[in-house]
Design an enzyme around this catalytic site. Structure first.
Site, mmCIF file in Angstrom:
data_model
loop_
_atom_site.group_PDB
_atom_site.id
_atom_site.type_symbol
_atom_site.label_atom_id
_atom_site.label_comp_id
_atom_site.label_asym_id
_atom_site.label_seq_id
_atom_site.Cartn_x
_atom_site.Cartn_y
_atom_site.Cartn_z
ATOM 1 N N CYS A 412 53.107 32.104 44.298
ATOM 2 C CA CYS A 412 53.377 31.696 42.923
ATOM 3 C C CYS A 412 54.788 31.095 42.802
ATOM 4 O O CYS A 412 55.024 30.011 43.320
ATOM 5 C CB CYS A 412 53.162 32.863 41.967
ATOM 6 S SG CYS A 412 52.970 32.328 40.247
ATOM 7 N N HIS A 539 47.730 34.087 43.272
ATOM 8 C CA HIS A 539 48.123 35.398 43.784
ATOM 9 C C HIS A 539 47.008 35.968 44.666
ATOM 10 O O HIS A 539 46.126 36.681 44.169
ATOM 11 C CB HIS A 539 48.384 36.368 42.631
ATOM 12 C CG HIS A 539 49.613 36.071 41.834
ATOM 13 N ND1 HIS A 539 50.795 36.764 42.002
ATOM 14 C CD2 HIS A 539 49.848 35.149 40.865
ATOM 15 C CE1 HIS A 539 51.700 36.290 41.162
ATOM 16 N NE2 HIS A 539 51.150 35.306 40.457
ATOM 17 N N GLU A 541 47.106 38.385 46.620
ATOM 18 C CA GLU A 541 47.217 39.840 46.762
ATOM 19 C C GLU A 541 46.270 40.584 45.817
ATOM 20 O O GLU A 541 45.889 41.725 46.087
ATOM 21 C CB GLU A 541 48.660 40.303 46.529
ATOM 22 C CG GLU A 541 49.192 40.188 45.116
ATOM 23 C CD GLU A 541 49.831 38.842 44.799
ATOM 24 O OE1 GLU A 541 50.609 38.763 43.818
ATOM 25 O OE2 GLU A 541 49.543 37.864 45.515
#
Length: 561
Positions: A412, A539, A541
């Protein structure tokens, strides 16, 4: 098809005992028995969502696929169980009150005086029961049609809608601690639901058993007081989970069971474990899931083997070799980058290594100390974030990773810093910047999205949730994803790569290898001549789970090894 069962998870004595991990563990154990589950978090604060909260106060802001900013515990729910949560899984006091006040302004209550009981508690109960607004409206239409004697086709559509939304178990974690003023309406809603649902509802209460070193003794009094407080609200816990740093013997468990009116088999201890992923098997060993089923009146059956989970834990125990990775960000707080940390750890385990994460405060990184600061790191992660603070340190770290060919992963804002660094030091635009940081920059290589230019509210107005991304065939990113042509990842940002500079970047060696097919926005950049130098606007994750680590983290850690 059995009726939905409800499990309420509350906490006492102190906060941060691990209600989220226990809730996720219960969900995992019930899932292993073949039940369809969902887990939701009710937070007592008045913010509409955590999107505007400082990470130092609340930790990471987690984003669901449908674009809602939520509590970090939803990350635990998804990582443990693999379910996809939505905005319905994260409820705050602010959302509850806003819903009720909006209805009052529309005149939905027909002039009645609006009170905490029943109007606020009824709205809490509706959301705890997972009764969607669509289902509520359809039910009211159906009831109205039936009362008028009309032959309505709403019955069948109501049944279809209800079936699609139905779960075997709904697990509800209530944030905060018993006795907090803010939690009172939630406790009242649970009290009413326990009465209405009978055996279809179970209350699991998590408390703390402290160890006093001076007298070499574990103390149960805080637990007794916490249960007494819960009982004073009209709620008798069915199961107690005792958080402890030392093993509790049967005598102590018997004492707690006796003083708290709980069956001995329903007093479970949650000791400190080497890893949070050991908690579900520890809970299963003590029969937590079996106790829940017995309380509800469901046959327990055989204990699930959970082989994939045990295989993962075996890999975790055997991973001895360490790989050191620098996490460059501005929030010196473990929970601020929780999902990134867990994604790195999971990817390390599946690559048979133990990832050692070193936090690097980007505010303190300079050209003079960057080599010493990042010395010994096998890889660098440039963290996400917002605002001016600490960005120059991230840019310097990105330059160091690019110059010395160290595997570097920008996420990001981290990806945006890689883009700015490349513009300054390769394209020669020394004043290049993001228009977020410098509105006057002559080279806004990162610029505000067109649809964001008229937005004034901060909360929930970014590009949020899952969006498609087309990958360039043959790129390193494409290879990491296993040859998929289209992936879908979650976003949380306002600013984007400025396509006006795209051709210059590609000619100079930074390739745009991931593009959103609808808006033509650049989602992924990489440098193919480097060992591993990739930045993602999204993102990744948020999509990494225990049994399915994210492919980009897997590829990154492999490059670090």
């Amino acid at each position: 098809m059995m009726d939905t069962k409800y499990i309420f998870v509350t906490g006492g004595v102190v906060s941060s005992l691990g209600k989220g991990i226990i809730s996720a563990s219960i969900g995992k154990l019930l899932q292993a028995r073949g039940y369809k589950i969902t887990i939701q978090k009710f937070d007592p604060y008045i913010n509409i969502d955590p999107g505007t909260l400082n990470p130092y106060e609340h930790g990471e802001c987690y984003v669901t696929e449908d674009g809602f900013e939520t509590d970090l515990d939803l990350g635990h729910y998804e990582r443990f169980t693999g379910i996809h949560t939505t905005r319905d899984n994260s409820i705050t006091t602010g959302r509850i009150y806003k819903t009720v006040i909006d209805r009052e302004r529309r005149g939905d209550y027909l002039g009645k005086t609006i009170q905490v009981v029943p109007h606020i508690t009824d709205e809490i109960k509706r959301r705890m029961l997972r009764v969607s607004e669509e289902l509520r409206v359809k039910s009211e239409e159906c009831a109205s049609a039936q009362s008028s004697g009309a032959d309505s086709s709403l019955d069948s559509s109501l049944f279809t809608l209800h079936s699609s939304l139905k779960y075997d178990f709904v697990i509800t974690e209530v944030g905060g601690t018993i006795g907090d003023i803010e939690s009172a309406p939630f406790m009242e809603a649970i009290r009413q639901l326990r009465w209405q649902l009978g055996r279809d509802a179970v209350c699991v209460h998590l408390t703390y058993v402290p160890y006093l070193k001076a007298v070499d003794e574990l103390k149960t009094k805080p637990t007794q007081h916490s249960v007494k407080e819960l009982q004073s609200m009209g709620i008798q816990p069915d199961i107690l989970v005792l958080r402890t740093e030392r093993h509790l013997d049967d005598h102590l468990r018997e004492k707690v069971a006796s003083f708290c009116n709980v069956d001995l088999e329903c007093v479970v201890q949650s000791e400190d474990m080497p890893s949070i992923y050991e908690v579900p098997v520890n809970m299963q060993r003590q029969g937590l899931d079996a106790a829940i089923l017995r309380k509800i009146g469901i046959p327990v059956g055989e204990t699930p083997a959970m082989k994939p989970w045990h295989d993962f834990l075996d890999k975790q125990r055997k991973a001895v070799r360490e790989v050191h990775i620098g996490l460059v960000g501005k929030y010196d707080l473990q929970d601020a980058y929780k999902s990134i940390r867990e994604s790195l750890n999971l990817a390390g385990i599946y690559n048979d290594v133990k990832v050692k994460i070193h936090f690097v405060n980007s505010e303190e990184v300079t050209r003079e100390n960057v080599a010493g600061t990042l010395s010994g790191m096998a890889g660098i992660v440039i963290c996400p974030g917002f605002g001016q603070r600490g960005i120059e340190g991230k840019i310097i770290a990105a330059e160091y990773g690019r110059t010395y060919n160290i595997p570097t992963f920008g996420i990001c804002l981290g990806m945006q810093m890689m883009v700015i660094e490349f513009a300054r030091n390769v394209l020669g635009y020394k004043e290049a910047n993001s228009s977020e940081m410098s509105a006057e920059t002559q080279h806004p290589v990162i610029d505000l999205m067109e649809e964001q230019k008229t937005v004034t509210n901060m909360g929930g107005t970014m590009r949020l949730g899952a969006y498609d991304c087309e990958l360039v065939k043959g790129s390193r990113t494409d290879e990491a994803y296993g040859g998929q042509t289209l992936v879908r990842e979650r976003h949380r940002h306002r600013y984007e790569f400025n396509n006006r500079y795209k051709e210059e970047y590609e000619q100079a060696g930074m390739k745009c290898v991931g593009i959103n097919p609808d808006a033509n926005l650049v989602e992924i950049v990489e440098m193919p001549d480097k060992r591993w130098y990739i930045g993602t606007q999204f993102h990744p994750e948020y999509s990494s789970t225990v049994l399915h680590p994210h492919p980009l983290f897997m590829s990154f850690v492999k490059a670090c090894i």
